[in-house]
Design a protein around this motif. Structure first.
Motif, PDB file in Angstrom:
ATOM      1  N   SER A 113      81.140  77.167  33.413  1.00 17.35           N
ATOM      2  CA  SER A 113      79.783  76.747  33.121  1.00 17.35           C
ATOM      3  C   SER A 113      79.583  76.658  31.618  1.00 17.35           C
ATOM      4  O   SER A 113      78.844  75.820  31.143  1.00 17.35           O
ATOM      5  CB  SER A 113      78.793  77.706  33.756  1.00 17.35           C
ATOM      6  OG  SER A 113      79.106  79.005  33.368  1.00 17.35           O
ATOM      7  N   GLY A 114      80.274  77.536  30.888  1.00 13.55           N
ATOM      8  CA  GLY A 114      80.187  77.452  29.449  1.00 13.55           C
ATOM      9  C   GLY A 114      80.685  76.097  28.969  1.00 13.55           C
ATOM     10  O   GLY A 114      80.026  75.416  28.193  1.00 13.55           O
ATOM     11  N   SER A 160      78.199  73.294  29.974  1.00 12.74           N
ATOM     12  CA  SER A 160      76.980  73.075  29.215  1.00 12.74           C
ATOM     13  C   SER A 160      77.289  72.495  27.839  1.00 12.74           C
ATOM     14  O   SER A 160      76.470  71.828  27.256  1.00 12.74           O
ATOM     15  CB  SER A 160      76.175  74.371  29.106  1.00 12.74           C
ATOM     16  OG  SER A 160      77.016  75.429  28.751  1.00 12.74           O
ATOM     17  N   SER A 161      78.510  72.741  27.331  1.00 12.74           N
ATOM     18  CA  SER A 161      78.802  72.182  26.019  1.00 12.74           C
ATOM     19  C   SER A 161      79.182  70.705  26.114  1.00 12.74           C
ATOM     20  O   SER A 161      78.942  69.944  25.201  1.00 12.74           O
ATOM     21  CB  SER A 161      79.907  72.977  25.331  1.00 12.74           C
ATOM     22  OG  SER A 161      81.065  72.970  26.123  1.00 12.74           O
ATOM     23  N   GLU A 162      79.773  70.302  27.206  1.00 16.40           N
ATOM     24  CA  GLU A 162      80.175  68.906  27.324  1.00 16.40           C
ATOM     25  C   GLU A 162      79.181  68.102  28.154  1.00 16.40           C
ATOM     26  O   GLU A 162      79.500  67.043  28.670  1.00 16.40           O
ATOM     27  CB  GLU A 162      81.540  68.809  27.993  1.00 16.40           C
ATOM     28  CG  GLU A 162      82.692  69.185  27.071  1.00 16.40           C
ATOM     29  CD  GLU A 162      83.979  69.268  27.860  1.00 16.40           C
ATOM     30  OE1 GLU A 162      84.119  68.485  28.811  1.00 16.40           O
ATOM     31  OE2 GLU A 162      84.807  70.123  27.545  1.00 16.40           O
ATOM     32  N   ALA A 163      78.008  68.634  28.364  1.00 13.69           N
ATOM     33  CA  ALA A 163      77.002  68.016  29.231  1.00 13.69           C
ATOM     34  C   ALA A 163      77.568  67.924  30.647  1.00 13.69           C
ATOM     35  O   ALA A 163      78.723  68.188  30.876  1.00 13.69           O
ATOM     36  CB  ALA A 163      76.601  66.650  28.745  1.00 13.69           C
ATOM     37  N   THR A 178      72.195  70.344  24.461  1.00 15.72           N
ATOM     38  CA  THR A 178      73.113  70.747  25.538  1.00 15.72           C
ATOM     39  C   THR A 178      74.015  71.894  25.125  1.00 15.72           C
ATOM     40  O   THR A 178      74.987  72.197  25.792  1.00 15.72           O
ATOM     41  CB  THR A 178      73.994  69.549  25.959  1.00 15.72           C
ATOM     42  OG1 THR A 178      74.617  69.022  24.789  1.00 15.72           O
ATOM     43  CG2 THR A 178      73.172  68.480  26.646  1.00 15.72           C
ATOM     44  N   ARG A 179      73.692  72.537  24.014  1.00 18.58           N
ATOM     45  CA  ARG A 179      74.535  73.656  23.590  1.00 18.58           C
ATOM     46  C   ARG A 179      74.415  74.827  24.569  1.00 18.58           C
ATOM     47  O   ARG A 179      73.429  74.979  25.282  1.00 18.58           O
ATOM     48  CB  ARG A 179      74.094  74.141  22.205  1.00 18.58           C
ATOM     49  CG  ARG A 179      74.667  73.308  21.068  1.00 18.58           C
ATOM     50  CD  ARG A 179      74.158  73.812  19.747  1.00 18.58           C
ATOM     51  NE  ARG A 179      72.720  73.613  19.590  1.00 18.58           N
ATOM     52  CZ  ARG A 179      72.008  74.086  18.570  1.00 18.58           C
ATOM     53  NH1 ARG A 179      72.589  74.820  17.646  1.00 18.58           N
ATOM     54  NH2 ARG A 179      70.719  73.842  18.489  1.00 18.58           N
ATOM     55  N   ASP A 180      75.464  75.653  24.582  1.00 21.13           N
ATOM     56  CA  ASP A 180      75.418  76.901  25.323  1.00 21.13           C
ATOM     57  C   ASP A 180      74.218  77.697  24.798  1.00 21.13           C
ATOM     58  O   ASP A 180      74.050  77.833  23.588  1.00 21.13           O
ATOM     59  CB  ASP A 180      76.736  77.664  25.074  1.00 21.13           C
ATOM     60  CG  ASP A 180      76.821  78.922  25.912  1.00 21.13           C
ATOM     61  OD1 ASP A 180      75.860  79.720  25.863  1.00 21.13           O
ATOM     62  OD2 ASP A 180      77.828  79.110  26.601  1.00 21.13           O
ATOM     63  N   PRO A 181      73.369  78.211  25.679  1.00 20.10           N
ATOM     64  CA  PRO A 181      72.159  78.895  25.197  1.00 20.10           C
ATOM     65  C   PRO A 181      72.450  80.028  24.229  1.00 20.10           C
ATOM     66  O   PRO A 181      71.661  80.307  23.329  1.00 20.10           O
ATOM     67  CB  PRO A 181      71.522  79.419  26.482  1.00 20.10           C
ATOM     68  CG  PRO A 181      72.586  79.330  27.530  1.00 20.10           C
ATOM     69  CD  PRO A 181      73.465  78.201  27.130  1.00 20.10           C
ATOM     70  N   ARG A 182      73.605  80.629  24.375  1.00 21.76           N
ATOM     71  CA  ARG A 182      73.915  81.755  23.508  1.00 21.76           C
ATOM     72  C   ARG A 182      74.192  81.307  22.086  1.00 21.76           C
ATOM     73  O   ARG A 182      74.173  82.093  21.154  1.00 21.76           O
ATOM     74  CB  ARG A 182      75.124  82.529  24.065  1.00 21.76           C
ATOM     75  CG  ARG A 182      74.789  83.326  25.302  1.00 21.76           C
ATOM     76  CD  ARG A 182      76.034  83.781  26.029  1.00 21.76           C
ATOM     77  NE  ARG A 182      76.743  82.660  26.649  1.00 21.76           N
ATOM     78  CZ  ARG A 182      77.786  82.783  27.461  1.00 21.76           C
ATOM     79  NH1 ARG A 182      78.252  83.976  27.733  1.00 21.76           N
ATOM     80  NH2 ARG A 182      78.359  81.738  27.999  1.00 21.76           N
TER      81      ARG A 182
END
Lengths: 282, 655, 274
Positions: free
Chosen positions: A12-13, A16-19, B277-281
């Motif tokens: 998931s990390g 979320s970084s690659e959309a 769209t960055r990781d929230p952290r």
């Protein structure tokens, strides 16, 4: 368990970084048009968006909207059973990749993290198939009748509070009372087999969940009144002594009910009852 | 044809708390019950309730609480839209109901001395909520399920599980019209059958499915209620839909995330940069928008439930600032220590972990409001009973007489159709414009137990015209009609994806999106009117719907499509009621009419189906409010006795 | 519950519990003593050589003599061993057919033990029959056999385990394999059965207790396994001539205390060797 969770968090990390990262998961589904009809397999490709929370149910919903197999053949929509989708009603139990579980709590990001991964779905094998993934679990409810799984109260009129109960007793009862009659323990049990004919249910193994329910009710001050009848059932054919102690039940129980402790406690109770019967004739 | 023997049988449709408690009561009253359910009754949606069940109790009473206050809280929570006599009766029966459940063996949490434990909950300063772990609804449902199973073994209940109610069977015209049974279909064999009965009880719960994804179970589609409505039963207060602010959006449904997460310090935020769209952290503090804290410096994340829902909605829908452009905001607990979180919130964090696949102690949770409960439902009536205030239960009530419901009155919880009763969430009674946390379980069980006696008396009053004497054509015509309906749909079956224009699931999806967008958290004429148009368009498309399954065995495609047609009728009621109610009250919030307008709208909305136009005719009825005068509902504002955080916690674990 | 009850269903509970009990007493108890007796071929050496040899042979002969001196030995055998074993086996096989192992899908340790319990039961039954038939009932028509003679306990046992006089290497490997697997299977069956019995009878009612008792059973099983294997090794490695000498010395060759059922093959073997 831990490994899949680790995987999912890294996924998931990345997601979320690659959309929204798209991938395709193939579902192999064991299908069957109705009772006593032959089973066959069909494959469906389902697009998955990482991190959108897809589970087996949402994929089945996708297939229902678009019942076309992976090789482009048009087919009937898949039939399955479901209810709360929160793992508390027990309805959507099926065999996912060979293991019995609730399909609602089976997340695709955990079960099939990579593009092209395959998830196989089969109906539970210990109950008659209604159609496709839907099975008829009436026998479980029948077994609850066999086991007098109720508190024999006088009636619904106001008679004041129930009996006082220690917190410890309540805790022991509570966990058994979270049993949602899903049938995981029975599916995984090598001693619990498919019995098509309802007439034979009374002679067949009751299984861990019912034994757990006897434990539950025999612990309640009022329900205890029928403890003898319940133990009688557990001493008959299909009772607690048919347990083979494979202990799969406790491993697959989604509610982590200590079923094997319930079985052992009922082993003790039946032993005591048998000895008493022998000496007192009661 | 069943039950031609002359035996007195009552049909109960729905096996949740209301249906089961009614069944148990009817059996106790000497009647035989045919119990219909889409699912094995033990799997009914009541299992999902977590928080608890409210009732005055001796501890709270010694601290100044009373049944009267419980009633007052319920009416206040419901923004005074509920008829008061049913609420009076329910709250005054509550302690007795807890006792009964206790006797049934519900494993209520215990104190060290062995008494029932209590927890603080919604809208009260007193500990008045009884609970059984985090699964109170499940425990109560099982207790009633067990009693009904016992009655089943005794031969007094016949269960028809996996049977779908298709239509109520009515006979007579005008005042003589009454319900004499139902037509139902076995969802496995597809057999359609008529079931005559002296009375029919609808206890089929909510209609969350109309809104697409909700916190409801998949069978909560409202179709049974819609069919009764289309057959002539009134549907009341449909526009009042409770939306829970924090739910875990899933691809298939939304699961509740208790507000106690915010109570323990959880912060709501979105990235300041829309579409980030960055990781929230990895998003620095300065680039986060803590929208509740900025807008409500005093209460911050602990503003009342409806405000929180509205603000989240506003951020995502109007400002398009949801996470990654989606309808989601962060509920962040990661600034708290693992140990503290595990100590206080373990249970709910595990739910998130299980269904979202992420550890909320490490990664902020993604949440969004979700449709949760329908205050509206089939309109029901009762017989008033004026009494002297009870010196204990009505202590300090400040009125000379109280008005409750007459026990055993044959019209108790009867719809406008004689012999057709509605109990539980499917009835509009008790909750007014918003339901108070932990009151749902109570209203369902109370309904069944209380109304059961009235239903028995209704049956006794009508022994001179038993169901088996009804002309067969009533049932035969209905069976024929339902079979034709089914055949028409089956014949449309077309393999494959079909046309999205006429795909039932596509129509259902569009309905859900439209309803969620227009008729939930924030409403205004500019959203409601287009929604009405959309529903009419969808209805037209539904009339051309094409199935994908032509089978005559366990055809879920047919079931869904048929229900969809009925859901569209209810959708219209919900939207139309919203259009016409030009005020804000409880869960019904109109941006174009921000104030509560008692002069015009302290009234029950009633929708009546007009077969000619296939649409709803809305009219209003006075609210029966003889005891408590409406006052401003000002939770959380200074000067009010009930602080907002308290309210939050209480509603959080609510059903 | 049902109108027509078979004796099996009427006495379901009793039979189940007798099945469980019979596995412990007498069968399990006998297994323990039997393996201890047999392993005396090894631990007997601890006392040192008193009557010649390494001491193990003499001790083993001593043990065998004690057993064979018991009055009504045949009755004890029939009612104390053979019938209980038959009872336990017949019911056990029947009970085993009421289940379907599924270790393929559910690879939990306890599930493996469940399946192994049934497998070892089947094999153990065949093994016991073979063992008793060849060494007790003298069924010498089977290949690779050698008849056991109580007065020449160590030497005849050793010969039997080597596949008889004519077994050669193949006979030795076959019989040795059968014995090693048989002993292992039966010890496992007993130890695991002891663990499940504690649940069945309701002695270990908590998961923790079941775990603890599991260690005890595993320990007992390991000890018995050691005894069984060491006995095998002891017999396979002993010097048969030396054993005969020890046996002869113990019984006195002049007395000719050979029992009536002493048999020709043993004589033939001796003659051949001489």
């Amino acid at each position: 368990m831990t490994t899949t969770q680790d995987q999912s968090s890294t996924n998931s990390g990345a997601a979320s970084s690659e959309a929204a990262e798209k991938r395709t998961v193939r579902f192999r589904i064991q299908r069957c048009l109705g009772p006593n009809k032959p089973a066959h397999w069909e494959a469906f490709d389902v697009p998955i968006l990482a991190g959108e929370g897809a589970n087996v149910i949402s994929c089945l919903q996708y297939i229902a909207r678009r019942p076309i197999t992976a090789d482009g053949k048009e087919t009937d929509p898949v039939v399955w059973d479901s209810g709360c989708l929160e793992e508390v009603c027990g309805a959507c139990t099926m065999i996912v990749n060979g293991q019995v579980r609730q399909s609602c709590s089976c997340l695709i990001d955990n079960e099939a993290p990579n593009d092209g991964d395959v998830i196989s779905l089969q109906p539970m094998s210990k109950f008659p198939v209604v159609r496709d993934l839907w099975v008829d679990r009436q026998r479980m409810f029948h077994n609850l009748k066999r086991a007098h799984a109720w508190t024999p109260i006088d009636g619904l009129h106001d008679r004041g509070a129930g009996p006082q109960e220690t917190a410890k007793n309540q805790e022991t009862r509570y966990i058994f009372s979270t049993c949602m009659t899903c049938g995981c323990c029975l599916e995984a049990c090598p001693q619990f087999l498919l019995v098509d004919e309802p007439a034979k249910w009374d002679e067949s193994f009751v299984g861990a969940n019912t034994i757990g329910q006897v434990r539950l009710f025999n612990l309640h001050p009022t329900a205890k009144e029928e403890a003898g009848e319940r133990l009688e059932v557990l001493m008959g054919p299909g009772g607690v002594s048919d347990c083979g102690n494979a202990q799969n039940c406790v491993k697959v129980c989604p509610k982590e009910i200590p079923l094997t402790e319930g079985i052992a406690a009922m082993g003790r109770a039946t032993t005591v009852k048998a000895v008493k019967q022998f000496f007192t004739g009661e | 044809m069943a039950n031609r023997s002359g035996e007195q049988r009552v049909i109960v449709i729905g096996g949740g708390l209301a249906g089961l408690s009614a069944t148990a009561r009817l059996v106790e009253q000497g009647l035989k019950v045919d119990l219909f359910s889409l699912v094995p009754v033990k799997r009914s949606h009541s299992v999902c309730a977590q928080g608890g069940i409210n009732a005055c109790n001796e501890i709270a009473r010694q601290q100044g609480f009373s049944e009267w206050m419980h009633m007052d809280e319920t009416l206040y929570g419901g923004d005074f839209l509920a008829d008061q006599p049913p609420v009076y009766e329910m709250t005054h029966w509550a302690p007795k109901i807890i006792d009964l459940l206790d006797r049934m063996g519900v494993p209520f949490n215990r104190t060290s001395e062995g008494y029932r434990d209590l927890r603080l909950f919604g809208g009260s300063l007193f500990r008045r909520t009884h609970f059984s772990g985090a699964t109170t609804g499940q425990q109560l449902l099982y207790a009633l399920d067990e009693q009904v199973r016992r009655a089943e073994v005794d031969g007094n209940v016949t269960k028809y599980e996996f049977w779908e109610m298709l239509w109520p069977a009515l006979e007579g015209e005008g005042d003589g019209r009454r319900c004499v049974g139902i037509v139902a279909q076995d969802m496995r064999t597809m057999q359609i059958r008529a079931f005559p009965a002296e009375a029919v009880v609808i206890a089929t719960g909510g209609c969350g499915l109309i809104f697409g994804r909700s916190t409801n179970s998949v069978m909560c589609n409202g179709a049974a209620a819609a069919r009764c409505y289309k057959a002539g039963a009134w549907y009341a207060n449909g526009e009042f839909i409770q939306v829970h602010p924090t739910a875990i959006p899933g691809a298939d449904k939304c699961r509740l995330m208790s507000e106690s997460a915010r109570g323990e310090g959880g912060r709501l935020w979105v990235p300041r940069q829309p579409g980030d769209t960055r990781d929230p952290r990895q998003i620095p503090e300065g680039e986060r928008l803590y929208f509740l804290e900025e807008k409500y410096p005093k209460y911050g994340n602990l503003v009342p439930r409806d405000i929180a829902s509205r603000e989240i909605f506003d951020i995502c829908v109007n400002q398009n600032m949801g996470i990654g452009g989606e309808r989601m905001v962060y509920l962040d607990l990661t600034h708290k220590s693992r140990e503290e979180l595990d100590r206080k919130l373990k249970g709910i964090l595990e739910i998130y972990e299980k269904f979202a696949g992420q550890d909320p102690r490490e990664v902020p949770m993604k949440i969004f409001p979700a449709v949760h409960y329908s205050m509206g439902g089939l309109w029901t009536t009762y017989t008033r009973e004026v009494r002297e205030p009870d010196p204990i239960m009505d202590r300090d009530c400040g009125v000379d007489e109280v008005v409750g419901m007459k026990l055993g009155a044959p019209n108790t919880m009867m719809t406008n159709i004689a012999g057709l009763f509605a109990l539980g969430e499917v009835s509009f009674a008790y909750h007014g414009a918003t339901r108070l946390g932990a009151n749902a379980l109570l209203s369902c069980i109370f309904d069944g137990l209380f109304a059961g006696i009235g239903i028995k008396n209704y049956v006794a009053e009508n022994t001179d015209r038993p169901a088996h004497s009804v002309n067969n054509t009533v049932f035969d015509d209905l069976i024929k009609r339902e079979e034709q309906k089914m055949q028409r749909l089956i014949k449309t079956a077309q393999k494959g994806a079909g046309n999205p224009e006429t795909n039932p699931y596509q129509i259902g999806r569009e309905m859900g999106r439209e309803m969620e967008g227009a008729a939930t958290v924030v409403k205004f004429a500019g959203g409601l009117n287009p929604a009405l148009e959309k529903i009419r368009e969808l209805r037209e498309r539904w009339s051309r719907v094409q199935l994908t399954d032509s089978g005559m065995w366990t055809n879920q495609n047919l079931s869904y499509t048929r229900a969809l047609g009925d859901m569209l009728a209810l959708a219209e009621v919900i939207v139309l009621g919203g259009v016409k109610r030009e005020e804000s009250r409880g869960s019904h919030y109109r941006t174009d009419f921000l104030k509560r307008d008692d002069a015009r709208f302290l009234k029950t909305t009633v929708a009546e189906y007009e077969p000619e136009t296939c649409s709803a005719n809305i009219f209003y009825r006075e609210v029966d409010a003889p005891m408590v005068k409406p006052r401003e509902r000002s939770y959380g504002k200074s000067g009010d006795a009930k602080p907002a955080p308290e309210k939050e916690k209480q509603t959080a674990g609510a059903t | 519950m049902t109108e027509h009850q078979t004796p099996l269903s009427k006495h379901h509970f009793l039979l189940r519990r007798l099945h469980s009990l019979s596995g412990i007493v007498p069968i399990g108890a006998f297994l323990i003593t039997h393996l201890i007796t047999n392993s005396s071929i090894v631990w007997g050496k601890l006392g040192g050589a008193q009557h010649g040899g390494d001491g193990g042979m003499a001790t083993f002969q001593h043990e065998v003599n004690f057993i064979h001196s018991m009055p009504f030995l045949l009755l004890i055998e029939v009612f104390g061993l053979w019938l209980p074993i038959a009872f336990h086996s017949v019911l056990g096989v029947y009970y085993a057919t009421t289940g379907r192992g599924n270790v393929g899908s559910y690879r939990f340790q306890a599930n493996w033990r469940y399946s192994l319990q049934r497998l070892t039961g089947y094999f153990g039954l065949i093994f016991i029959f073979y063992h008793v038939a060849t060494l007790r009932w003298g069924w010498d028509f089977l290949p690779f056999t050698n008849v056991f003679i109580a007065e020449e306990a160590a030497s005849t046992t050793a010969l039997a385990l080597r596949g008889g006089l004519e077994g050669g290497l193949i006979g030795g490997v076959v019989v040795g394999g059968v014995y090693l697997i048989g002993i292992t299977a039966l010890v496992y069956h007993f130890a695991n059965g002891l663990w499940t019995a504690a649940i069945t009878w309701g002695l270990t009612t908590s998961a923790a207790a079941q775990k603890r008792w599991g260690y005890v059973c595993a320990g007992l099983g390991a000890a018995l396994m050691l005894a069984g294997w060491s006995a095998y090794v002891g017999f396979v490695t002993l010097d048969i001539d030396e054993a005969r000498a020890v046996e002869a010395a113990l019984h006195g060759p002049a007395e000719g205390a050979r029992s009536a059922n002493s048999d020709l093959s043993a004589d033939a073997g001796r003659l051949e060797r001489e």
